[in-house]
Scaffold this motif. Structure first.
Motif, PDB file in Angstrom:
ATOM      1  N   LEU A 167      22.836  56.266  43.098  1.00  0.00           N
ATOM      2  CA  LEU A 167      23.160  55.481  44.287  1.00  0.00           C
ATOM      3  C   LEU A 167      23.341  56.421  45.462  1.00  0.00           C
ATOM      4  O   LEU A 167      23.781  57.570  45.285  1.00  0.00           O
ATOM      5  N   PRO A 168      23.050  55.980  46.675  1.00  0.00           N
ATOM      6  CA  PRO A 168      23.346  56.799  47.846  1.00  0.00           C
ATOM      7  C   PRO A 168      24.856  56.944  48.032  1.00  0.00           C
ATOM      8  O   PRO A 168      25.647  56.231  47.401  1.00  0.00           O
ATOM      9  N   GLU A 169      25.265  57.835  48.894  1.00  0.00           N
ATOM     10  CA  GLU A 169      26.687  58.091  49.122  1.00  0.00           C
ATOM     11  C   GLU A 169      27.405  56.825  49.581  1.00  0.00           C
ATOM     12  O   GLU A 169      26.931  56.103  50.456  1.00  0.00           O
ATOM     13  N   GLN A 170      28.555  56.569  48.972  1.00  0.00           N
ATOM     14  CA  GLN A 170      29.310  55.341  49.230  1.00  0.00           C
ATOM     15  C   GLN A 170      30.660  55.603  49.907  1.00  0.00           C
ATOM     16  O   GLN A 170      31.427  54.663  50.130  1.00  0.00           O
ATOM     17  N   ASP A 171      30.959  56.857  50.265  1.00  0.00           N
ATOM     18  CA  ASP A 171      32.307  57.197  50.741  1.00  0.00           C
ATOM     19  C   ASP A 171      32.729  56.404  51.974  1.00  0.00           C
ATOM     20  O   ASP A 171      33.864  55.907  52.037  1.00  0.00           O
ATOM     21  N   ASP A 172      31.846  56.270  52.941  1.00  0.00           N
ATOM     22  CA  ASP A 172      32.203  55.523  54.151  1.00  0.00           C
ATOM     23  C   ASP A 172      32.471  54.050  53.834  1.00  0.00           C
ATOM     24  O   ASP A 172      33.409  53.449  54.370  1.00  0.00           O
ATOM     25  N   SER A 173      31.661  53.486  52.965  1.00  0.00           N
ATOM     26  CA  SER A 173      31.846  52.081  52.582  1.00  0.00           C
ATOM     27  C   SER A 173      33.163  51.886  51.837  1.00  0.00           C
ATOM     28  O   SER A 173      33.876  50.897  52.050  1.00  0.00           O
ATOM     29  N   VAL A 174      33.504  52.837  50.964  1.00  0.00           N
ATOM     30  CA  VAL A 174      34.757  52.732  50.219  1.00  0.00           C
ATOM     31  C   VAL A 174      35.946  52.854  51.177  1.00  0.00           C
ATOM     32  O   VAL A 174      36.938  52.124  51.038  1.00  0.00           O
ATOM     33  N   ASP A 175      35.852  53.743  52.145  1.00  0.00           N
ATOM     34  CA  ASP A 175      36.918  53.850  53.150  1.00  0.00           C
ATOM     35  C   ASP A 175      37.100  52.525  53.889  1.00  0.00           C
ATOM     36  O   ASP A 175      38.233  52.098  54.155  1.00  0.00           O
ATOM     37  N   GLU A 176      35.987  51.866  54.209  1.00  0.00           N
ATOM     38  CA  GLU A 176      36.072  50.572  54.876  1.00  0.00           C
ATOM     39  C   GLU A 176      36.730  49.525  53.968  1.00  0.00           C
ATOM     40  O   GLU A 176      37.546  48.717  54.433  1.00  0.00           O
ATOM     41  N   VAL A 177      36.388  49.545  52.678  1.00  0.00           N
ATOM     42  CA  VAL A 177      36.982  48.598  51.732  1.00  0.00           C
ATOM     43  C   VAL A 177      38.498  48.774  51.690  1.00  0.00           C
ATOM     44  O   VAL A 177      39.258  47.789  51.730  1.00  0.00           O
ATOM     45  N   ILE A 178      38.948  50.005  51.611  1.00  0.00           N
ATOM     46  CA  ILE A 178      40.388  50.271  51.534  1.00  0.00           C
ATOM     47  C   ILE A 178      41.093  49.767  52.791  1.00  0.00           C
ATOM     48  O   ILE A 178      42.122  49.079  52.712  1.00  0.00           O
ATOM     49  N   THR A 179      40.536  50.078  53.956  1.00  0.00           N
ATOM     50  CA  THR A 179      41.140  49.634  55.214  1.00  0.00           C
ATOM     51  C   THR A 179      41.138  48.114  55.325  1.00  0.00           C
ATOM     52  O   THR A 179      42.141  47.499  55.717  1.00  0.00           O
ATOM     53  N   LEU A 180      40.015  47.499  54.965  1.00  0.00           N
ATOM     54  CA  LEU A 180      39.880  46.048  55.115  1.00  0.00           C
ATOM     55  C   LEU A 180      40.781  45.302  54.136  1.00  0.00           C
ATOM     56  O   LEU A 180      41.471  44.342  54.519  1.00  0.00           O
ATOM     57  N   THR A 181      40.795  45.703  52.863  1.00  0.00           N
ATOM     58  CA  THR A 181      41.637  45.003  51.888  1.00  0.00           C
ATOM     59  C   THR A 181      43.113  45.179  52.208  1.00  0.00           C
ATOM     60  O   THR A 181      43.924  44.276  51.956  1.00  0.00           O
ATOM     61  N   ARG A 182      43.468  46.318  52.762  1.00  0.00           N
ATOM     62  CA  ARG A 182      44.872  46.515  53.165  1.00  0.00           C
ATOM     63  C   ARG A 182      45.242  45.564  54.300  1.00  0.00           C
ATOM     64  O   ARG A 182      46.311  44.940  54.279  1.00  0.00           O
ATOM     65  N   ALA A 183      44.353  45.423  55.286  1.00  0.00           N
ATOM     66  CA  ALA A 183      44.627  44.529  56.420  1.00  0.00           C
ATOM     67  C   ALA A 183      44.667  43.068  55.966  1.00  0.00           C
ATOM     68  O   ALA A 183      45.553  42.302  56.372  1.00  0.00           O
ATOM     69  N   LEU A 184      43.718  42.667  55.138  1.00  0.00           N
ATOM     70  CA  LEU A 184      43.698  41.295  54.649  1.00  0.00           C
ATOM     71  C   LEU A 184      44.924  41.006  53.790  1.00  0.00           C
ATOM     72  O   LEU A 184      45.521  39.921  53.866  1.00  0.00           O
ATOM     73  N   GLY A 185      45.311  41.980  52.973  1.00  0.00           N
ATOM     74  CA  GLY A 185      46.472  41.803  52.124  1.00  0.00           C
ATOM     75  C   GLY A 185      47.744  41.583  52.923  1.00  0.00           C
ATOM     76  O   GLY A 185      48.601  40.783  52.539  1.00  0.00           O
ATOM     77  N   GLN A 186      47.874  42.281  54.036  1.00  0.00           N
ATOM     78  CA  GLN A 186      49.045  42.085  54.895  1.00  0.00           C
ATOM     79  C   GLN A 186      49.119  40.653  55.398  1.00  0.00           C
ATOM     80  O   GLN A 186      50.207  40.096  55.593  1.00  0.00           O
ATOM     81  N   HIS A 187      47.980  40.046  55.627  1.00  0.00           N
ATOM     82  CA  HIS A 187      47.906  38.661  56.090  1.00  0.00           C
ATOM     83  C   HIS A 187      48.171  37.688  54.943  1.00  0.00           C
ATOM     84  O   HIS A 187      48.978  36.757  55.061  1.00  0.00           O
ATOM     85  N   TYR A 188      47.533  37.936  53.801  1.00  0.00           N
ATOM     86  CA  TYR A 188      47.614  37.007  52.679  1.00  0.00           C
ATOM     87  C   TYR A 188      48.969  37.056  51.965  1.00  0.00           C
ATOM     88  O   TYR A 188      49.362  36.085  51.315  1.00  0.00           O
ATOM     89  N   MET A 189      49.680  38.164  52.056  1.00  0.00           N
ATOM     90  CA  MET A 189      50.961  38.298  51.361  1.00  0.00           C
ATOM     91  C   MET A 189      52.077  37.486  52.023  1.00  0.00           C
ATOM     92  O   MET A 189      53.101  37.215  51.398  1.00  0.00           O
ATOM     93  N   ASP A 190      51.869  37.090  53.262  1.00  0.00           N
ATOM     94  CA  ASP A 190      52.906  36.389  54.027  1.00  0.00           C
ATOM     95  C   ASP A 190      52.898  34.904  53.676  1.00  0.00           C
ATOM     96  O   ASP A 190      52.298  34.092  54.367  1.00  0.00           O
ATOM     97  N   TYR A 191      53.575  34.545  52.580  1.00  0.00           N
ATOM     98  CA  TYR A 191      53.563  33.154  52.140  1.00  0.00           C
ATOM     99  C   TYR A 191      54.479  32.258  52.970  1.00  0.00           C
ATOM    100  O   TYR A 191      54.547  31.063  52.731  1.00  0.00           O
ATOM    101  N   GLY A 192      55.176  32.838  53.942  1.00  0.00           N
ATOM    102  CA  GLY A 192      55.956  32.031  54.864  1.00  0.00           C
ATOM    103  C   GLY A 192      55.161  31.596  56.078  1.00  0.00           C
ATOM    104  O   GLY A 192      55.641  30.802  56.902  1.00  0.00           O
TER     105      GLY A 192
END
Length: 350
Positions: A167-192
């Protein structure tokens, strides 16, 4: 009220595991990227042997690889290895526990036909087989349900394929996944927050039968993962299919002869990369479904890279299926039926 119910029903802290998913991705990627894998002979095909939560990473990877890799990747869920495995096959044995009987059986039948074998697990019998037959073993942290270890299993395999130049290098894509899932998680964790999309989706699904439709982009395994998370976490039967395939069979079932259509909720998973033809098929399919009185919604991915768009939808169903479990007043971690199956198999086949 939801806070009290979470404390009551989430006895094994599933919520914390979901919250930590971005850290899991980062840990898995760093561990695998820092590993020196053994020299390998020329590879012209890949087989991922796995089941359940340990196999879905391979399915998602297979979808990702369709446009980025020149050789086929097959996910094998059975006791015997495919006949075509030979010296040019890379076998990735994926078992989070290390004790999945189907995976171990398939692996044993592959040993001797190829030396290109890598085992991935937290420990168990798979680690012992690696020592006995001298193939490479990549350990991952243990102690959690396999379905919550997708980050460990998927990104370990992704790093392996990158390491060998498949596979071609995936490092930039993985960095994006980490940043994006962290941001989405902050939104989704707020059950109030009443505007929480994951909680809103759980309320839409409450008391209904989920049916999930997706397409090849960003990954045809997405509907399967959604179905599995809803079944395992929320303890509900769910169904999944992909377009355009469902337009050649499943769509006919949207007929008055199906007497339960008023009890379903349909989700279409959408991505910007979907072709115009498939997008139009989704529109027409939704018109047919709406005409039968079934509620539905469209959920779109976010992110730039294919892998980020994929995980933007995966993290949503992690939270939504958890909230649905709480609404259903069940423990999201419990897998009593699977445990019963294992006990009965052991007793009846002893």
């Amino acid at each position: 009220m939801l806070y009290a119910d979470i404390k009551k029903y989430d006895r094994d802290n599933m919520f914390d595991l979901i919250l930590d998913f971005p850290k899991q991705i980062e840990s898995a990627w760093q561990r695998a990227r820092g590993t020196s894998f053994p020299l390998m002979s020329s590879v012209d095909k890949i087989v991922v042997a796995g089941m359940g939560g340990s196999a879905i990473g391979g399915e998602l990877l297979a979808g990702l690889c369709l446009e980025q890799m020149d050789i086929p990747l097959l996910v094998h869920r059975d006791y015997t290895a495919p006949r075509f495995i030979n010296s040019r096959t890379l076998v990735l044995a994926s078992s989070y526990s290390g004790n999945t009987e189907e995976t171990l059986s398939a692996l044993r039948s592959a040993i001797g036909r190829t030396k290109n074998i890598i085992g991935i697990s937290s420990n168990g019998e798979l680690e012992k087989l690696a020592a006995e037959f001298d193939f490479f073993f990549l350990p991952v942290p243990g102690g959690q349900p396999p379905r919550t270890a997708l980050g460990y299993m998927f990104f370990s395999m992704l790093a392996i394929l990158q390491y060998y130049g498949l596979l071609p290098e995936q490092d930039d894509s993985v960095d994006e996944v980490i940043t994006l899932t962290r941001a989405l998680g902050q939104h989704y964790m707020d059950y109030g927050n009443p505007d929480n999309p994951a909680l809103s989706l759980a309320h839409q699904l409450y008391g209904r039968i989920p049916i999930i439709y997706g397409a090849a982009e960003p990954d045809s395994a997405l509907p399967t993962r959604w179905r599995n998370q809803l079944s395992e976490n929320a303890k509900v039967l769910a169904f999944a299919n992909v377009l355009p395939e469902m337009n050649h069979n499943d769509i006919v079932g949207w007929h008055p002869a199906s007497t339960f259509l008023d009890r379903v909720f349909v989700i279409f998973l959408l991505d910007d990369a979907i072709s115009d033809r498939v997008r139009t098929r989704i529109e027409i399919s939704r018109e047919i479904i709406t005409a039968r009185g079934a509620p539905s919604c469209i959920i779109s991915s976010s992110g730039l890279s294919k892998i980020a768009r994929l995980f933007s939808l995966l993290v949503l169903i992690d939270y939504a299926s958890f909230y649905l479990a709480i609404l259903n007043r069940v423990d999201p971690t419990d897998i009593s039926n699977i445990d019963y199956m294992k006990r009965e198999l052991a007793a009846r086949l002893a």
